[in-house]
Design a protein around this motif. Sequence first.
Motif, PDB file in Angstrom:
ATOM      1  N   ASP A 154      20.285 -25.180  36.445  1.00 50.86           N
ATOM      2  CA  ASP A 154      20.494 -23.989  37.282  1.00 50.86           C
ATOM      3  C   ASP A 154      20.567 -22.763  36.401  1.00 50.86           C
ATOM      4  OD1 ASP A 154      20.163 -25.486  39.639  1.00 50.86           O
ATOM      5  OD2 ASP A 154      22.264 -25.949  39.727  1.00 50.86           O
ATOM      6  N   LEU A 155      21.124 -22.999  35.204  1.00 52.49           N
ATOM      7  CA  LEU A 155      21.486 -21.912  34.055  1.00 52.49           C
ATOM      8  C   LEU A 155      20.432 -21.495  33.360  1.00 52.49           C
ATOM      9  CD1 LEU A 155      25.013 -23.121  33.330  1.00 52.49           C
ATOM     10  CD2 LEU A 155      24.529 -21.179  34.371  1.00 52.49           C
ATOM     11  N   ALA A 156      19.236 -22.256  33.393  1.00 54.65           N
ATOM     12  CA  ALA A 156      18.123 -22.115  32.347  1.00 54.65           C
ATOM     13  C   ALA A 156      17.573 -20.736  32.473  1.00 54.65           C
ATOM     14  CB  ALA A 156      17.257 -23.232  32.426  1.00 54.65           C
ATOM     15  N   GLN A 157      17.465 -20.402  33.745  1.00 54.89           N
ATOM     16  CA  GLN A 157      16.651 -18.890  33.742  1.00 54.89           C
ATOM     17  C   GLN A 157      17.480 -17.664  33.450  1.00 54.89           C
ATOM     18  OE1 GLN A 157      15.475 -18.254  37.975  1.00 54.89           O
ATOM     19  NE2 GLN A 157      14.556 -16.272  37.375  1.00 54.89           N
ATOM     20  N   ALA A 158      18.922 -18.008  33.500  1.00 54.29           N
ATOM     21  CA  ALA A 158      19.698 -16.784  33.170  1.00 54.29           C
ATOM     22  C   ALA A 158      19.834 -16.779  31.572  1.00 54.29           C
ATOM     23  CB  ALA A 158      20.980 -17.082  33.482  1.00 54.29           C
ATOM     24  N   LEU A 159      19.563 -17.986  30.822  1.00 54.00           N
ATOM     25  CA  LEU A 159      19.974 -18.240  29.363  1.00 54.00           C
ATOM     26  C   LEU A 159      18.563 -17.568  28.799  1.00 54.00           C
ATOM     27  CD1 LEU A 159      22.364 -20.028  29.810  1.00 54.00           C
ATOM     28  CD2 LEU A 159      21.567 -20.926  27.706  1.00 54.00           C
ATOM     29  N   GLN A 160      17.490 -17.186  29.616  1.00 54.00           N
ATOM     30  CA  GLN A 160      16.463 -16.898  29.021  1.00 54.00           C
ATOM     31  C   GLN A 160      16.517 -15.315  28.539  1.00 54.00           C
ATOM     32  OE1 GLN A 160      13.642 -18.291  28.401  1.00 54.00           O
ATOM     33  NE2 GLN A 160      14.060 -20.206  29.568  1.00 54.00           N
ATOM     34  N   PHE A 161      17.679 -14.588  29.050  1.00 54.21           N
ATOM     35  CA  PHE A 161      18.325 -13.340  28.666  1.00 54.21           C
ATOM     36  C   PHE A 161      18.724 -13.012  27.075  1.00 54.21           C
ATOM     37  CE2 PHE A 161      17.226 -12.599  33.350  1.00 54.21           C
ATOM     38  CZ  PHE A 161      16.743 -11.444  33.364  1.00 54.21           C
ATOM     39  N   VAL A 162      19.130 -14.463  26.698  1.00 57.88           N
ATOM     40  CA  VAL A 162      19.558 -14.568  25.332  1.00 57.88           C
ATOM     41  C   VAL A 162      18.653 -14.844  24.466  1.00 57.88           C
ATOM     42  CG1 VAL A 162      21.186 -15.892  23.845  1.00 57.88           C
ATOM     43  CG2 VAL A 162      21.872 -15.718  26.382  1.00 57.88           C
ATOM     44  N   PRO A 163      18.081 -13.748  23.626  1.00 59.83           N
ATOM     45  CA  PRO A 163      17.078 -13.918  23.022  1.00 59.83           C
ATOM     46  C   PRO A 163      17.046 -15.236  21.684  1.00 59.83           C
ATOM     47  CG  PRO A 163      18.217 -11.860  22.564  1.00 59.83           C
ATOM     48  CD  PRO A 163      19.368 -12.657  23.208  1.00 59.83           C
ATOM     49  N   ALA A 164      15.851 -15.629  21.594  1.00 59.23           N
ATOM     50  CA  ALA A 164      15.561 -16.909  20.786  1.00 59.23           C
ATOM     51  C   ALA A 164      16.080 -16.275  19.327  1.00 59.23           C
ATOM     52  CB  ALA A 164      14.421 -17.522  20.881  1.00 59.23           C
ATOM     53  N   ARG A 165      16.399 -17.655  18.532  1.00 54.76           N
ATOM     54  CA  ARG A 165      16.910 -17.291  17.157  1.00 54.76           C
ATOM     55  C   ARG A 165      16.682 -18.728  16.406  1.00 54.76           C
ATOM     56  NH1 ARG A 165      22.652 -16.317  15.839  1.00 54.76           N
ATOM     57  NH2 ARG A 165      22.754 -18.465  16.116  1.00 54.76           N
ATOM     58  N   PRO A 166      16.011 -18.606  15.310  1.00 52.07           N
ATOM     59  CA  PRO A 166      15.718 -19.997  14.697  1.00 52.07           C
ATOM     60  C   PRO A 166      17.353 -20.346  14.005  1.00 52.07           C
ATOM     61  CG  PRO A 166      14.263 -18.500  13.831  1.00 52.07           C
ATOM     62  CD  PRO A 166      14.919 -17.764  14.830  1.00 52.07           C
ATOM     63  N   GLU A 167      17.358 -21.697  14.187  1.00 52.79           N
ATOM     64  CA  GLU A 167      18.521 -22.197  13.624  1.00 52.79           C
ATOM     65  C   GLU A 167      18.419 -22.380  12.035  1.00 52.79           C
ATOM     66  OE1 GLU A 167      21.540 -22.749  14.744  1.00 52.79           O
ATOM     67  OE2 GLU A 167      21.116 -22.277  16.836  1.00 52.79           O
ATOM     68  N   PHE A 168      19.571 -22.034  11.269  1.00 54.59           N
ATOM     69  CA  PHE A 168      19.382 -22.261   9.850  1.00 54.59           C
ATOM     70  C   PHE A 168      20.512 -23.380   9.044  1.00 54.59           C
ATOM     71  CE2 PHE A 168      21.449 -20.899   5.693  1.00 54.59           C
ATOM     72  CZ  PHE A 168      20.453 -21.022   4.876  1.00 54.59           C
ATOM     73  N   PHE A 169      19.787 -24.051   8.724  1.00 58.73           N
ATOM     74  CA  PHE A 169      20.466 -25.145   8.114  1.00 58.73           C
ATOM     75  C   PHE A 169      20.505 -25.273   6.501  1.00 58.73           C
ATOM     76  CE2 PHE A 169      18.962 -26.811  12.217  1.00 58.73           C
ATOM     77  CZ  PHE A 169      20.013 -27.162  12.834  1.00 58.73           C
ATOM     78  N   PRO A 170      21.689 -24.858   5.878  1.00 62.02           N
ATOM     79  CA  PRO A 170      21.799 -24.693   4.359  1.00 62.02           C
ATOM     80  C   PRO A 170      21.553 -26.078   3.796  1.00 62.02           C
ATOM     81  CG  PRO A 170      23.885 -24.565   5.351  1.00 62.02           C
ATOM     82  CD  PRO A 170      23.196 -24.648   6.477  1.00 62.02           C
TER      83      PRO A 170
END
Length: 197
Positions: A154-170
Amino acid sequence: MPRRQSLTRPAPSRTRSAGTAALLTAALALTTACGEDGLSAVDVSVPVSSGDVGAICSRLQQALPSTVDNGERRNTSPKTDRTAAWGEPPVVLRCGVERPKALTSTSLLNTVNGIDWLAETRDDANVFTSVGRAAYIEVVVPASLQPPVGPLADLAQALQFVPARPEFFPTPTADPTGPTKKPTKKPKPTPQPTPAR
């Protein structure tokens, strides 16, 4: 000569006006505290993060649905655009939480309608944190709600408003405080006897 009746209405007493105003104020406060569904506001710890994340949370707040897993939207306390709640027991969302310590390059993620989530269990609740987005969104689902991923859909559509960003793993480095191996000593060469002439 007949007397005319005055058309001017007497002003209401101040005592009555003050009492009416007090009742309206109390009713408004009660509605605000309990919400339209009659449930009290949910106490939620507010995450502390940067200003950029705050702007993202504000956009997310406007896109959140009115119902999640058939639960109606509820007020949160303190009132902020970084938290939200639905239903009873409540499904609680917090925007701008810290990166989960359990998140590693080998973590197993759940993908629900295009959003990746890291799943954890804390205090008899299922905790999901969005991964690969410009802000970490935490959703706490009570253990009594099954399947636990229902609210995420139910929350997935709203979270599309949060820009994608690749995760960084040191890259992991050696612990400078950890134990170190002593250098291995090479055995001394044994002197060989010189043959007689």
